[in-house]
Design a protein around this motif. Structure first.
Motif, PDB file in Angstrom:
ATOM      1  N   UNK A  67     -32.090  13.222  41.745  1.00 38.01           N
ATOM      2  CA  UNK A  67     -32.335  12.778  43.323  1.00 38.01           C
ATOM      3  C   UNK A  67     -31.813  12.879  44.713  1.00 38.01           C
ATOM      4  N   UNK A  68     -30.604  14.167  44.292  1.00 38.59           N
ATOM      5  CA  UNK A  68     -29.998  14.223  46.033  1.00 38.59           C
ATOM      6  C   UNK A  68     -29.526  15.360  45.582  1.00 38.59           C
ATOM      7  N   UNK A  69     -30.169  16.241  44.455  1.00 38.68           N
ATOM      8  CA  UNK A  69     -29.475  17.468  43.655  1.00 38.68           C
ATOM      9  C   UNK A  69     -30.493  18.238  44.509  1.00 38.68           C
ATOM     10  N   UNK A  70     -30.064  19.995  43.570  1.00 36.73           N
ATOM     11  CA  UNK A  70     -31.208  20.894  44.426  1.00 36.73           C
ATOM     12  C   UNK A  70     -30.580  21.922  43.251  1.00 36.73           C
ATOM     13  N   UNK A  71     -31.336  22.512  42.761  1.00 33.94           N
ATOM     14  CA  UNK A  71     -30.718  24.019  41.493  1.00 33.94           C
ATOM     15  C   UNK A  71     -29.645  25.097  42.611  1.00 33.94           C
ATOM     16  N   UNK A  72     -29.887  25.035  43.520  1.00 34.92           N
ATOM     17  CA  UNK A  72     -28.403  26.433  44.032  1.00 34.92           C
ATOM     18  C   UNK A  72     -27.731  26.168  44.663  1.00 34.92           C
ATOM     19  N   UNK A  73     -26.478  24.333  44.186  1.00 34.17           N
ATOM     20  CA  UNK A  73     -25.483  23.996  44.886  1.00 34.17           C
ATOM     21  C   UNK A  73     -24.989  24.187  43.716  1.00 34.17           C
ATOM     22  N   UNK A  74     -24.419  23.014  43.265  1.00 39.31           N
ATOM     23  CA  UNK A  74     -23.825  21.996  41.787  1.00 39.31           C
ATOM     24  C   UNK A  74     -24.465  23.028  40.846  1.00 39.31           C
ATOM     25  N   UNK A  75     -25.560  23.024  40.790  1.00 42.30           N
ATOM     26  CA  UNK A  75     -26.514  22.344  39.325  1.00 42.30           C
ATOM     27  C   UNK A  75     -26.553  24.423  39.280  1.00 42.30           C
ATOM     28  N   UNK A  76     -26.629  24.731  40.127  1.00 39.10           N
ATOM     29  CA  UNK A  76     -26.467  26.915  39.878  1.00 39.10           C
ATOM     30  C   UNK A  76     -25.078  27.057  38.643  1.00 39.10           C
ATOM     31  N   UNK A  77     -24.133  26.190  39.480  1.00 36.65           N
ATOM     32  CA  UNK A  77     -23.101  26.746  38.709  1.00 36.65           C
ATOM     33  C   UNK A  77     -22.758  26.396  37.293  1.00 36.65           C
ATOM     34  N   UNK A  78     -23.024  24.835  36.772  1.00 37.99           N
ATOM     35  CA  UNK A  78     -23.466  25.233  35.119  1.00 37.99           C
ATOM     36  C   UNK A  78     -24.774  26.095  34.638  1.00 37.99           C
ATOM     37  N   UNK A  79     -25.374  26.412  35.878  1.00 36.15           N
ATOM     38  CA  UNK A  79     -26.739  27.190  34.822  1.00 36.15           C
ATOM     39  C   UNK A  79     -25.977  28.589  34.499  1.00 36.15           C
ATOM     40  N   UNK A  80     -24.847  29.036  35.603  1.00 38.04           N
ATOM     41  CA  UNK A  80     -24.677  29.981  35.306  1.00 38.04           C
ATOM     42  C   UNK A  80     -23.782  29.982  33.705  1.00 38.04           C
ATOM     43  N   UNK A  81     -23.012  28.860  34.160  1.00 30.45           N
ATOM     44  CA  UNK A  81     -21.610  28.716  33.045  1.00 30.45           C
ATOM     45  C   UNK A  81     -22.899  28.394  31.671  1.00 30.45           C
ATOM     46  N   UNK A  82     -23.643  27.694  31.239  1.00 31.04           N
ATOM     47  CA  UNK A  82     -24.651  27.953  30.117  1.00 31.04           C
ATOM     48  C   UNK A  82     -25.697  29.696  29.735  1.00 31.04           C
ATOM     49  N   UNK A  83     -25.436  30.255  31.265  1.00 32.48           N
ATOM     50  CA  UNK A  83     -26.069  31.527  30.683  1.00 32.48           C
ATOM     51  C   UNK A  83     -25.337  32.579  30.151  1.00 32.48           C
ATOM     52  N   UNK A  84     -24.043  32.565  30.192  1.00 30.87           N
ATOM     53  CA  UNK A  84     -22.932  32.830  29.950  1.00 30.87           C
ATOM     54  C   UNK A  84     -22.670  33.032  28.231  1.00 30.87           C
ATOM     55  N   UNK A  85     -23.256  32.140  27.671  1.00 26.43           N
ATOM     56  CA  UNK A  85     -23.221  31.366  26.631  1.00 26.43           C
ATOM     57  C   UNK A  85     -24.521  31.709  25.762  1.00 26.43           C
ATOM     58  N   UNK A  86     -25.009  32.970  26.407  1.00 25.38           N
ATOM     59  CA  UNK A  86     -26.154  33.241  25.543  1.00 25.38           C
ATOM     60  C   UNK A  86     -27.413  32.816  25.805  1.00 25.38           C
ATOM     61  N   UNK A  87     -27.673  32.705  26.933  1.00 28.71           N
ATOM     62  CA  UNK A  87     -29.055  31.750  27.167  1.00 28.71           C
ATOM     63  C   UNK A  87     -29.946  32.234  28.243  1.00 28.71           C
ATOM     64  N   UNK A  88     -31.028  32.171  28.198  1.00 26.75           N
ATOM     65  CA  UNK A  88     -32.087  32.375  29.947  1.00 26.75           C
ATOM     66  C   UNK A  88     -31.762  30.816  30.127  1.00 26.75           C
ATOM     67  N   UNK A  89     -31.782  30.911  31.238  1.00 24.38           N
ATOM     68  CA  UNK A  89     -31.874  29.334  32.258  1.00 24.38           C
ATOM     69  C   UNK A  89     -32.212  29.548  33.116  1.00 24.38           C
TER      70      UNK A  89
END
Length: 331
Positions: A67-89
Motif C-alpha cells: 500500500x505505501x510501497x513502490x517498485x523503486x525503493x526497498x522493493x527494488x533491492x529485493x527484486x535485484x536479490x531475486x534476479x541474482x539467483x537466475x530469475x527475470x524479475x
C-alpha cells in the motif's frame, strides 16, 4: 548471498553508488517503460535480468508491492536479490504509487489494480519467458492480497507456479485498525467524501513496520512514499478485500510460501496462519519468524539473510523442479 539492503544507507537504497553502478555491481541489467492502462493512466514498469554470462534464467518473478510501497525503493533491492539467483524479475507501480499516475495512494477499488498487474505480467512473460519457463509472484503486504486475487482469477492466460507472500494482508491487525466508531461508520464516510484523508490508524506505518532505525529513515526519505492518513474509500476497500479473501481461503490452490513476522502489528499473522490451514494448495509452507515486524527487510542483517534466504531457496527449488518436469529452458 547477501541481500543488497546491506549496502544501502539511510539516504539511498543504492548506498554510495549511482543506480547504474549498483546494477553493474550486482550483475543485472535494468529496464524501464511507461505503459498506458485501460483507464488511460500512465504506469511505471521496470525489470531486472541477470547478465547472460552469470546465471542461466530458471524462471520469472513478478513483483507486487504494498500500500505505501513502490517498485523503486526497498522493493527494488529485493527484486535485484531475486534476479541474482537466475530469475527475470519485473514489477509495476500501482495507480497513485511511485511513478504511476493517479491520486496519491488512492485505491477505492482493488479490481482494476489486479487487472493492471495481470496485463503487465502477461506482457512481460510473453516478451521474456517461453511458455515452459516457470513464473512466480513475489508480494509484500497489500501486494499479498493482490497476488492471491490474481491467482483466483479464472481467466488467466497463463497461471503462476507459485506465490511468495511476505507480510501478506490477509487481515488487518486490530492493533492497527482505525478506532471502532470510525471503522463502523467508514462506509458512510467513504460514500460521502471518498478521498478524505481522515482515517486514523494506530501508529505511523513506517514507525511500526521497520525495526532498524536507519532503515526506517530510508523508508521515510523516499520522495514518493505517502505519509498522510489513508483516504476513506481506500481504507474501506482494504478492509473489504481482507473480508473477501478470508471467505475464499479454501479456493486457494496455488503453491505458496508465507513469510511473516510474529510481531507484525499491521497485517495480522493469525490471518496468514488461517490461510495456511484452509488453503487447498498441496504445496504450502508457513514461516512465522519470532519477534520480527511487518517489513522483514527492515530487520537486522542476520534476520534479513535468514528470511530472504528462505525466499530464494523456495523459489529456486520450485523453478528447477518445474523446468525439469517440463523440459529445461536455456537462459
Amino acid at each position: 548471498m547477501v541481500h543488497p539492503v546491506a549496502e544501502a544507507n539511510e539516504n539511498s537504497p543504492f548506498g554510495s553508488l549511482t543506480p547504474d553502478e549498483f546494477y553493474a555491481h550486482h550483475s543485472v541489467t535494468h529496464g524501464t517503460e511507461f505503459i498506458t492502462n485501460s483507464r488511460g493512466l500512465k504506469q511505471f514498469t521496470q525489470w531486472w535480468i541477470p547478465f547472460p554470462d552469470t546465471k542461466p534464467i530458471v524462471g520469472v518473478v513478478c513483483v507486487v508491492h504494498g500500500y505505501t510501497g513502490e517498485t523503486s525503493w526497498f522493493v527494488q533491492l529485493t527484486a535485484v536479490h531475486i534476479a541474482k539467483q537466475g530469475f527475470a524479475v519485473c514489477a509495476i507501480d500501482h495507480q497513485g504509487h511511485g511513478f504511476t499516475e493517479g491520486l496519491r495512494a488512492h485505491i477505492p477499488d482493488i479490481n482494476p489494480v489486479v487487472d493492471d498487474c495481470i496485463s503487465f505480467f502477461d506482457s512481460f512473460r510473453e516478451r521474456h519467458a517461453p511458455p515452459n519457463l516457470p513464473s512466480f509472484l513475489y508480494s509484500e503486504s497489500l501486494g499479498g492480497a493482490i497476488a492471491l486475487l490474481i491467482t483466483l482469477r479464472k481467466d488467466l492466460k497463463r497461471p503462476f507456479e507459485g506465490v511468495v507472500l511476505n507480510g501478506a494482508m490477509c487481515g488487518v491487525s486490530d492493533k492497527f485498525k482505525p478506532p471502532w466508531p470510525l471503522e463502523h461508520f467508514l462506509s458512510a464516510v467513504a460514500a460521502l467524501i471518498p478521498t478524505w484523508q481522515v482515517v486514523p490508524t494506530r501508529g505511523n506505518i513506517p514507525e511500526v513496520s521497520f525495526k532498524v532505525e536507519w532503515k526506517r529513515k530510508l523508508a521515510m526519505s523516499s520522495p514518493r512514499r505517502p505519509l498522510a492518513r489513508p483516504r476513506a474509500a481506500t481504507a474501506r476497500e482494504l478492509l473489504r478485500v481482507c473480508r473477501e479473501l478470508q471467505g475464499r481461503f479454501n479456493e486457494v490452490t496455488v503453491p505458496f510460501l508465507i513469510v511473516h513476522g510474529s510481531e507484525d502489528v499491521i497485517c495480522d499473522p493469525a490471518c496468514a496462519e488461517e490461510l495456511y490451514k484452509r488453503a487447498a494448495s498441496k504445496d504450502k509452507t508457513l514461516k512465522i519468524y519470532p519477534g520480527l515486524w511487518h517489513q522483514l527487510v527492515g530487520e537486522s542483517d542476520e534476520d534479513v539473510e535468514r528470511v530472504f534466504g528462505d525466499v530464494v531457496d523456495w523459489l529456486h527449488t520450485r523453478a528447477v523442479s518445474s523446468s525439469a518436469a517440463g523440459g529445461s529452458v536455456d537462459g
